[in-house]
Enzyme design. Structure first.
Site, PDB file in Angstrom:
ATOM      1  N   LYS A  13       0.832  -1.213   0.000  1.00 45.35           N
ATOM      2  CA  LYS A  13       0.000   0.000   0.000  1.00 45.35           C
ATOM      3  C   LYS A  13       0.867   1.263   0.000  1.00 45.35           C
ATOM      4  O   LYS A  13       0.651   2.186  -0.779  1.00 45.35           O
ATOM      5  CB  LYS A  13      -0.933   0.022   1.239  1.00 45.35           C
ATOM      6  CG  LYS A  13      -1.778  -1.213   1.406  1.00 45.35           C
ATOM      7  CD  LYS A  13      -2.641  -1.148   2.650  1.00 45.35           C
ATOM      8  CE  LYS A  13      -1.891  -1.122   3.964  1.00 45.35           C
ATOM      9  NZ  LYS A  13      -1.164  -2.367   4.296  1.00 45.35           N
ATOM     10  N   ARG A  88      -9.257   0.968   9.415  1.00 45.34           N
ATOM     11  CA  ARG A  88      -8.874  -0.413   9.694  1.00 45.34           C
ATOM     12  C   ARG A  88      -9.891  -1.150  10.552  1.00 45.34           C
ATOM     13  O   ARG A  88      -9.726  -2.334  10.834  1.00 45.34           O
ATOM     14  CB  ARG A  88      -7.574  -0.382  10.480  1.00 45.34           C
ATOM     15  CG  ARG A  88      -6.345  -0.782   9.698  1.00 45.34           C
ATOM     16  CD  ARG A  88      -5.202  -0.517  10.644  1.00 45.34           C
ATOM     17  NE  ARG A  88      -4.051  -1.277  10.412  1.00 45.34           N
ATOM     18  CZ  ARG A  88      -2.981  -0.811   9.763  1.00 45.34           C
ATOM     19  NH1 ARG A  88      -3.003   0.359   9.187  1.00 45.34           N
ATOM     20  NH2 ARG A  88      -1.917  -1.553   9.679  1.00 45.34           N
ATOM     21  N   ARG A 127      12.025  -5.616   4.183  1.00 44.38           N
ATOM     22  CA  ARG A 127      11.799  -4.161   4.092  1.00 44.38           C
ATOM     23  C   ARG A 127      12.838  -3.390   4.905  1.00 44.38           C
ATOM     24  O   ARG A 127      13.163  -3.771   6.029  1.00 44.38           O
ATOM     25  CB  ARG A 127      10.399  -3.811   4.604  1.00 44.38           C
ATOM     26  CG  ARG A 127      10.205  -2.301   4.688  1.00 44.38           C
ATOM     27  CD  ARG A 127       8.791  -1.859   4.768  1.00 44.38           C
ATOM     28  NE  ARG A 127       8.088  -2.381   5.936  1.00 44.38           N
ATOM     29  CZ  ARG A 127       6.798  -2.189   6.152  1.00 44.38           C
ATOM     30  NH1 ARG A 127       6.067  -1.513   5.280  1.00 44.38           N
ATOM     31  NH2 ARG A 127       6.219  -2.686   7.224  1.00 44.38           N
ATOM     32  N   ARG A 160      12.068  -2.152  10.353  1.00 39.98           N
ATOM     33  CA  ARG A 160      11.064  -1.641  11.290  1.00 39.98           C
ATOM     34  C   ARG A 160      10.888  -2.619  12.451  1.00 39.98           C
ATOM     35  O   ARG A 160      10.829  -3.827  12.235  1.00 39.98           O
ATOM     36  CB  ARG A 160       9.731  -1.469  10.540  1.00 39.98           C
ATOM     37  CG  ARG A 160       9.177  -0.069  10.620  1.00 39.98           C
ATOM     38  CD  ARG A 160       8.052   0.130   9.665  1.00 39.98           C
ATOM     39  NE  ARG A 160       6.816  -0.499  10.098  1.00 39.98           N
ATOM     40  CZ  ARG A 160       5.670  -0.397   9.440  1.00 39.98           C
ATOM     41  NH1 ARG A 160       5.611   0.302   8.331  1.00 39.98           N
ATOM     42  NH2 ARG A 160       4.578  -0.983   9.877  1.00 39.98           N
ATOM     43  N   ARG A 171       0.257  -9.065  13.502  1.00 41.65           N
ATOM     44  CA  ARG A 171      -0.410  -8.039  12.675  1.00 41.65           C
ATOM     45  C   ARG A 171      -1.354  -8.701  11.674  1.00 41.65           C
ATOM     46  O   ARG A 171      -2.441  -8.184  11.397  1.00 41.65           O
ATOM     47  CB  ARG A 171       0.641  -7.176  11.964  1.00 41.65           C
ATOM     48  CG  ARG A 171       1.291  -6.156  12.896  1.00 41.65           C
ATOM     49  CD  ARG A 171       2.607  -5.645  12.362  1.00 41.65           C
ATOM     50  NE  ARG A 171       2.487  -4.924  11.117  1.00 41.65           N
ATOM     51  CZ  ARG A 171       3.514  -4.688  10.290  1.00 41.65           C
ATOM     52  NH1 ARG A 171       4.721  -5.120  10.600  1.00 41.65           N
ATOM     53  NH2 ARG A 171       3.327  -4.017   9.184  1.00 41.65           N
TER      54      ARG A 171
HETATM   55  P1  AP5 Z   1       4.938  -1.549   1.743  1.00 41.23           P
HETATM   56  O1  AP5 Z   1       4.495  -0.761   0.565  1.00 41.23           O
HETATM   57  O2  AP5 Z   1       5.737  -0.865   2.798  1.00 41.23           O
HETATM   58  O3  AP5 Z   1       3.671  -2.327   2.356  1.00 41.23           O
HETATM   59  P2  AP5 Z   1       2.422  -1.775   3.166  1.00 41.23           P
HETATM   60  O4  AP5 Z   1       1.199  -2.437   2.643  1.00 41.23           O
HETATM   61  O5  AP5 Z   1       2.429  -0.278   3.213  1.00 41.23           O
HETATM   62  O6  AP5 Z   1       2.782  -2.439   4.568  1.00 41.23           O
HETATM   63  P3  AP5 Z   1       2.825  -1.875   6.066  1.00 41.23           P
HETATM   64  O7  AP5 Z   1       3.528  -2.943   6.861  1.00 41.23           O
HETATM   65  O8  AP5 Z   1       3.403  -0.491   6.154  1.00 41.23           O
HETATM   66  O9  AP5 Z   1       1.330  -1.860   6.391  1.00 41.23           O
HETATM   67  P4  AP5 Z   1       0.660  -1.912   7.737  1.00 41.23           P
HETATM   68  O10 AP5 Z   1      -0.708  -1.594   7.323  1.00 41.23           O
HETATM   69  O11 AP5 Z   1       0.819  -3.128   8.560  1.00 41.23           O
HETATM   70  O12 AP5 Z   1       1.499  -0.852   8.604  1.00 41.23           O
HETATM   71  P5  AP5 Z   1       1.167   0.612   9.082  1.00 41.23           P
HETATM   72  O13 AP5 Z   1       2.405   1.386   9.011  1.00 41.23           O
HETATM   73  O14 AP5 Z   1      -0.061   1.125   8.403  1.00 41.23           O
HETATM   74  O15 AP5 Z   1       5.777  -2.814   1.191  1.00 41.23           O
HETATM   75  C1  AP5 Z   1       6.403  -3.705   2.086  1.00 41.23           C
HETATM   76  C2  AP5 Z   1       7.774  -4.135   1.494  1.00 41.23           C
HETATM   77  O16 AP5 Z   1       7.542  -4.878   0.289  1.00 41.23           O
HETATM   78  C3  AP5 Z   1       8.667  -2.955   1.089  1.00 41.23           C
HETATM   79  O17 AP5 Z   1       9.991  -3.311   1.378  1.00 41.23           O
HETATM   80  C4  AP5 Z   1       8.470  -2.815  -0.440  1.00 41.23           C
HETATM   81  O18 AP5 Z   1       9.647  -2.359  -1.067  1.00 41.23           O
HETATM   82  C5  AP5 Z   1       8.159  -4.257  -0.838  1.00 41.23           C
HETATM   83  N1  AP5 Z   1       7.172  -4.353  -1.909  1.00 41.23           N
HETATM   84  C6  AP5 Z   1       6.047  -3.604  -2.072  1.00 41.23           C
HETATM   85  N2  AP5 Z   1       5.345  -4.022  -3.151  1.00 41.23           N
HETATM   86  C7  AP5 Z   1       6.033  -5.075  -3.652  1.00 41.23           C
HETATM   87  C8  AP5 Z   1       5.821  -5.953  -4.781  1.00 41.23           C
HETATM   88  N3  AP5 Z   1       4.752  -5.828  -5.567  1.00 41.23           N
HETATM   89  N4  AP5 Z   1       6.723  -6.926  -5.011  1.00 41.23           N
HETATM   90  C9  AP5 Z   1       7.824  -7.069  -4.198  1.00 41.23           C
HETATM   91  N5  AP5 Z   1       8.083  -6.278  -3.139  1.00 41.23           N
HETATM   92  C10 AP5 Z   1       7.197  -5.295  -2.861  1.00 41.23           C
HETATM   93  O19 AP5 Z   1       0.730   0.356  10.589  1.00 41.23           O
HETATM   94  C11 AP5 Z   1       1.669   0.010  11.588  1.00 41.23           C
HETATM   95  C12 AP5 Z   1       0.978  -0.033  12.934  1.00 41.23           C
HETATM   96  O20 AP5 Z   1       0.421   1.269  13.250  1.00 41.23           O
HETATM   97  C13 AP5 Z   1      -0.204  -0.992  13.048  1.00 41.23           C
HETATM   98  O21 AP5 Z   1       0.199  -2.310  13.346  1.00 41.23           O
HETATM   99  C14 AP5 Z   1      -0.999  -0.352  14.184  1.00 41.23           C
HETATM  100  O22 AP5 Z   1      -0.425  -0.629  15.437  1.00 41.23           O
HETATM  101  C15 AP5 Z   1      -0.848   1.138  13.897  1.00 41.23           C
HETATM  102  N6  AP5 Z   1      -1.896   1.675  13.019  1.00 41.23           N
HETATM  103  C16 AP5 Z   1      -1.737   2.205  11.769  1.00 41.23           C
HETATM  104  N7  AP5 Z   1      -2.909   2.587  11.252  1.00 41.23           N
HETATM  105  C17 AP5 Z   1      -3.848   2.288  12.181  1.00 41.23           C
HETATM  106  C18 AP5 Z   1      -5.268   2.424  12.210  1.00 41.23           C
HETATM  107  N8  AP5 Z   1      -5.965   2.937  11.182  1.00 41.23           N
HETATM  108  N9  AP5 Z   1      -5.918   2.016  13.334  1.00 41.23           N
HETATM  109  C19 AP5 Z   1      -5.250   1.498  14.396  1.00 41.23           C
HETATM  110  N10 AP5 Z   1      -3.913   1.331  14.419  1.00 41.23           N
HETATM  111  C20 AP5 Z   1      -3.212   1.715  13.314  1.00 41.23           C
END
Ligand code: AP5
Length: 227
Positions: A13, A88, A127, A160, A171
């Site tokens: 994403k 979420r 990552r 991370r 997660r």
């Molecule tokens: P990347 O693009 O970073 O993936 P992503 O979907 O953004 O993954 P996240 O882990 O950031 O999502 P998340 O939703 O768990 O974390 P968030 O920060 O929102 O890609 C991942 C890796 O793969 C990268 O290295 C990239 O280069 C590679 N890649 C990408 N596409 C690829 C492809 N097609 N092929 C190969 N490689 C690829 O949330 C973190 C924490 O914050 C949560 O656990 C929670 O505690 C809190 N939080 C955040 N939002 C909320 C909410 N709305 N409500 C409550 N708690 C929340």
């Protein structure tokens, strides 16, 4: 143009939101990044959020909703935005609908990035994030020119803390327990499109842009009242 990027951790994403945000000239709003900035700054919100993030749990709705509300009301969101990682929970989705309704607006599109558990584990274990500018790399798929160093600013790359295997599994569990309902919610509302995301970054980007062009051909006309 107001879009939500939905999908499990590691679906890609954030990677896609970065590119599409530049292409469409609308801000990329990542709830995860906003929360991590608060943690880094040591604010009251950050101190509360840290506990949940480190355990791989969702931060309580009210904390996240307040952060997102403030961000959406900023001037740069007038032409739209990409929400990444929010909503979420069903409650967050309902609050977002209400918030946009009060602004005389609504969501235009929800893109759901469907990906296998195997890809998630591979992507998150490799990552790396720049500690200085936040740029996103992958040791295999998006490697930096010099190992451990950011191409853009020369900053140090980090794994991370919540990307360690046991937290990733937690997660994923939390995602299926609390966020899959949000997918159903948007399916019913008719604005959700699914993208098969076990493919390269470039193929996904092209699919996203095709969806946007096809579904929102007149997107430049969209505007939102900002109070
Ligand atoms: P990347 O693009 O970073 O993936 P992503 O979907 O953004 O993954 P996240 O882990 O950031 O999502 P998340 O939703 O768990 O974390 P968030 O920060 O929102 O890609 C991942 C890796 O793969 C990268 O290295 C990239 O280069 C590679 N890649 C990408 N596409 C690829 C492809 N097609 N092929 C190969 N490689 C690829 O949330 C973190 C924490 O914050 C949560 O656990 C929670 O505690 C809190 N939080 C955040 N939002 C909320 C909410 N709305 N409500 C409550 N708690 C929340």
């Amino acid at each position: 143009m107001r879009i939500v990027f939905l999908g499990p951790p590691g679906a890609g994403k954030g990677t896609q939101a970065e590119t599409i945000s530049k292409e469409e000239k609308i801000p990329h709003i990542s709830s995860g990044n906003l929360l991590r900035e608060a943690v880094e700054a040591g604010t009251e919100t950050g101190v509360k959020a840290r506990y949940y993030i480190e355990k791989g749990l969702l931060v309580p709705d009210q904390i996240v909703v307040d952060i997102i509300k403030d961000r959406i009301l900023k001037n740069d969101c007038k032409r739209g935005f990409i929400l990444d990682g929010f909503p979420r929970t069903l409650s967050q989705a309902r609050v977002l609908d209400e918030m946009l309704k009060n602004l005389g607006s609504r969501l235009d599109l929800v893109l759901y990035f469907a990906v296998s558990k195997e890809s998630v584990v591979l992507r998150l274990s490799g990552r790396r994030i720049c500690t200085n500018c936040g740029a996103n790399y992958h040791t295999t798929y998006v490697p930096p020119s010099i190992e451990g160093i950011c191409n853009k600013c020369g900053g140090r790359l980090n794994h991370r803390a919540d990307d360690k295997p046991e937290t990733v599994l937690e997660r994923l569990r939390v995602y299926s327990e609390q966020t899959e309902d949000v997918v159903e919610y948007y399916k019913k509302s008719g604005i959700l499109k699914e993208i098969q995301s076990d493919v390269s970054i470039e193929i996904i980007t092209k699919t996203v842009l095709d969806f946007i062009k096809c579904i929102l051909p007149d997107r430049d006309k969209y505007n939102m009242r900002v109070i």
